[in-house]
Scaffold this motif. Structure first.
Motif, PDB file in Angstrom:
ATOM      1  N   ALA A   1       0.826  -1.208   0.000  1.00  0.00           N
ATOM      2  CA  ALA A   1       0.000   0.000   0.000  1.00  0.00           C
ATOM      3  C   ALA A   1       0.859   1.257   0.000  1.00  0.00           C
ATOM      4  CB  ALA A   1      -0.929  -0.009   1.211  1.00  0.00           C
ATOM      5  N   LEU A   2       1.881   1.297   0.852  1.00  0.00           N
ATOM      6  CA  LEU A   2       2.755   2.471   0.897  1.00  0.00           C
ATOM      7  C   LEU A   2       3.494   2.652  -0.423  1.00  0.00           C
ATOM      8  CD1 LEU A   2       4.273   2.238   4.499  1.00  0.00           C
ATOM      9  CD2 LEU A   2       2.678   3.950   3.640  1.00  0.00           C
ATOM     10  N   GLY A   3       3.903   1.549  -1.035  1.00  0.00           N
ATOM     11  CA  GLY A   3       4.584   1.653  -2.325  1.00  0.00           C
ATOM     12  C   GLY A   3       3.685   2.226  -3.407  1.00  0.00           C
ATOM     13  N   LEU A   4       2.421   1.755  -3.449  1.00  0.00           N
ATOM     14  CA  LEU A   4       1.490   2.232  -4.461  1.00  0.00           C
ATOM     15  C   LEU A   4       1.140   3.707  -4.265  1.00  0.00           C
ATOM     16  CD1 LEU A   4      -0.934  -0.833  -4.715  1.00  0.00           C
ATOM     17  CD2 LEU A   4       0.799  -0.127  -6.373  1.00  0.00           C
ATOM     18  N   VAL A   5       0.832   4.091  -3.021  1.00  0.00           N
ATOM     19  CA  VAL A   5       0.458   5.481  -2.766  1.00  0.00           C
ATOM     20  C   VAL A   5       1.676   6.393  -2.885  1.00  0.00           C
ATOM     21  CG1 VAL A   5      -0.549   7.067  -1.089  1.00  0.00           C
ATOM     22  CG2 VAL A   5      -1.447   4.758  -1.309  1.00  0.00           C
TER      23      VAL A   5
END
Length: 510
Positions: free
Chosen positions: A354-358
């Motif tokens: 999630a952190l990578g995508l956002v």
């Protein structure tokens, strides 16, 4: 008084304090002071169609409308000059439609829903109508955030308000309590993903309520702007990716996610402003090659992220014409980044994804717009366009496997409360001073030298003090959920920003 009664009392006081803080920002500036208010006010006044008393047609000019002075571009007479107060509006008292403008949403560039809701509060006087709209926006913010907090289980409750509080000073507060649809875009992004994410791990009435709440949050976000629709689509896709193993076990939540996705996609495709993804923003830098433009924009990209905290050349609020002291940026960035670092200490695969995508969205979204239009950072793309993504990124950083990772020792807790409270008081004071006298005056209290203020309600000094105290209370209340105290039997908690679980008692909850 029982413990349950105290909890309810603190809850109500916190909601009231949040409303007082937002009311302070609602009253801090005159009509037309929000970014692009010449467009948004005109769109609100014409949201219900042609009306001879609000939004009259212009004979022979189908693309223009007649509007009251303060609801047109004439109300922004103080823009770009921070020494000019709101007194220039004193002569713009006529309420009859008499100024022709073609700058409004009657062509369908933006989704119409924000404008239609705000148009309910149009009255005979433009200033009081604008103030009523801002107060209504403030009530909507408090209602949605408080409603989400009530629906989330206790272990997940910090996800409702902590990310918003950490990123609120000063840009988020200034748009949430305004007539700018960017406020709804921020609100929708902040409340949608936690509702969907947690709905997959709870049962019974709470699951159904969170699923219904997610649809409401999706409507608020998508009904604001075309990019608000994209934030909704991104939030739904993000939750479905990191909750992929739970989709079959929670068909109601999966169906709600599908409704949110279809709703946002339909509003986006019907919005004329969606063409901004394929067309220029209206600026261009023909003297720069594509490689030069790419390198300059990549190196300047943090200016867009930190501008929400008043840092850098894009850290001014309003029409990017109200500069704030460097103290505001120093305090807010320190509090925000310190919490992020603590949140990153505990990660798990879904959180990393999630952190990578956002995090990638924080780069790709503004870079695409900049490169598509061949412009530099600060030309056409502003910090408020990436603020919703920043709020989502902050919330994901706090995510834990069963709760949140935020654990604050008493020194860290009081340090963050003091930093954000002081930064908010300074930012709001500058905002009020900028419009009541202009920033060429520098007194702490607002006395007899006022050049502009509302004809109703309390004076600027009382508004500033009450709003500053209200925000400080809200900050202390929502962060107290993460407050831990060192356990006595086995020694104190580890030194650092937060305490470890093994040596701390469970967090207190407001």
């Amino acid at each position: 008084m029982s413990r349950g009664s105290r909890t309810v009392l603190v809850w109500l006081v916190t909601c009231l304090a949040a409303l007082v803080a937002l009311t302070g920002w609602s009253m801090a500036s005159p009509p037309g002071s929000s970014p692009d208010d010449d467009y948004h006010l005109a769109s609100i006044w014409c949201a219900q169609g042609v009306d001879p008393d609000r939004c009259a047609s212009v004979e022979g000019e189908p693309g223009q409308r007649l509007l009251p002075l303060l609801a047109s571009g004439a109300g922004t007479c103080f823009a770009t000059d921070f020494a000019a107060s709101g007194a220039c509006q004193d002569d713009l008292t006529s309420t009859k439609p008499q100024v022709a403008t073609g700058h409004g949403n009657w062509g369908g560039a933006y989704p119409p829903y924000f404008y239609r809701v705000m148009s309910v509060f149009i009255g005979p006087e433009v200033p009081r109508s604008v103030l009523a709209m801002r107060l209504a926006s403030s009530v909507i913010v408090v209602a949605l955030v408080a409603g989400l907090a009530a629906l989330l289980p206790r272990r997940r409750r910090p996800l409702a308000a902590v990310p918003l509080v950490l990123t609120s000073v000063p840009l988020s507060l200034s748009v949430l309590a305004s007539t700018n649809p960017s406020g709804w875009a921020v609100l929708g992004a902040a409340t949608l993903w936690p509702a969907l994410y947690v709905a997959f791990e709870v049962d019974g009435w709470r699951r159904n309520a969170l699923a219904a709440f997610a649809v409401l949050a999706a409507f608020v976000g998508a009904g604001s702007r075309a990019d608000g629709c994209l934030f909704v689509l991104m939030s739904v896709a993000l939750v479905l990716i990191i909750r992929v193993r739970h989709l079959r076990r929670a068909p109601v939540v999966t169906a709600a996610a599908a409704v949110c996705f279809v709703l946002a996609a339909a509003i986006f495709l019907s919005s004329g402003h969606a063409s901004a993804l394929t067309e220029s923003l209206g600026y261009t830098r023909p003297e720069l090659t594509t490689t030069q433009l790419l390198l300059i924009n990549l190196s300047s990209l943090p200016t867009l992220w930190l501008g929400a905290f008043s840092a850098g050349p894009l850290g001014r609020i309003g029409w990017l014409d109200t500069p704030l002291p460097p103290m505001v940026a120093m305090l807010t960035v320190a509090a925000w980044f310190g919490v992020l670092l603590q949140g990153w200490r505990r990660v798990f695969p879904a959180k990393l994804v999630a952190l990578g995508l956002v995090g990638a969205a924080l780069v790709v979204q503004p870079m695409y717009l900049l490169m598509q239009s061949h412009v530099l950072v600060g030309e056409g793309v502003q910090p408020r366009y990436v603020l919703p993504v920043l709020v989502i990124f902050t919330g994901l950083s706090l995510l834990g496997t069963r709760g949140t990772t935020l654990r604050l020792t008493p020194p860290a807790y009081w340090g963050i409360v003091a930093a954000l409270g002081l930064a908010h008081a300074v930012a709001l004071h500058v905002q009020v001073r900028r419009y009541v006298t202009g920033l060429d005056a520098s007194k702490i209290l607002f006395g007899d030298d006022l050049e502009w203020w509302w004809g109703v309600g309390p004076g600027p000094t009382l508004v500033w003090v009450a709003a500053s105290l209200g925000f400080t209370w809200v900050t202390a209340a929502v962060l107290r959920q993460a407050l831990v105290r060192p356990g006595r039997p086995r020694g104190s908690a580890r030194a650092g920003f937060g305490a470890g679980r093994s040596s701390a008692t469970p967090p207190h909850s407001a």
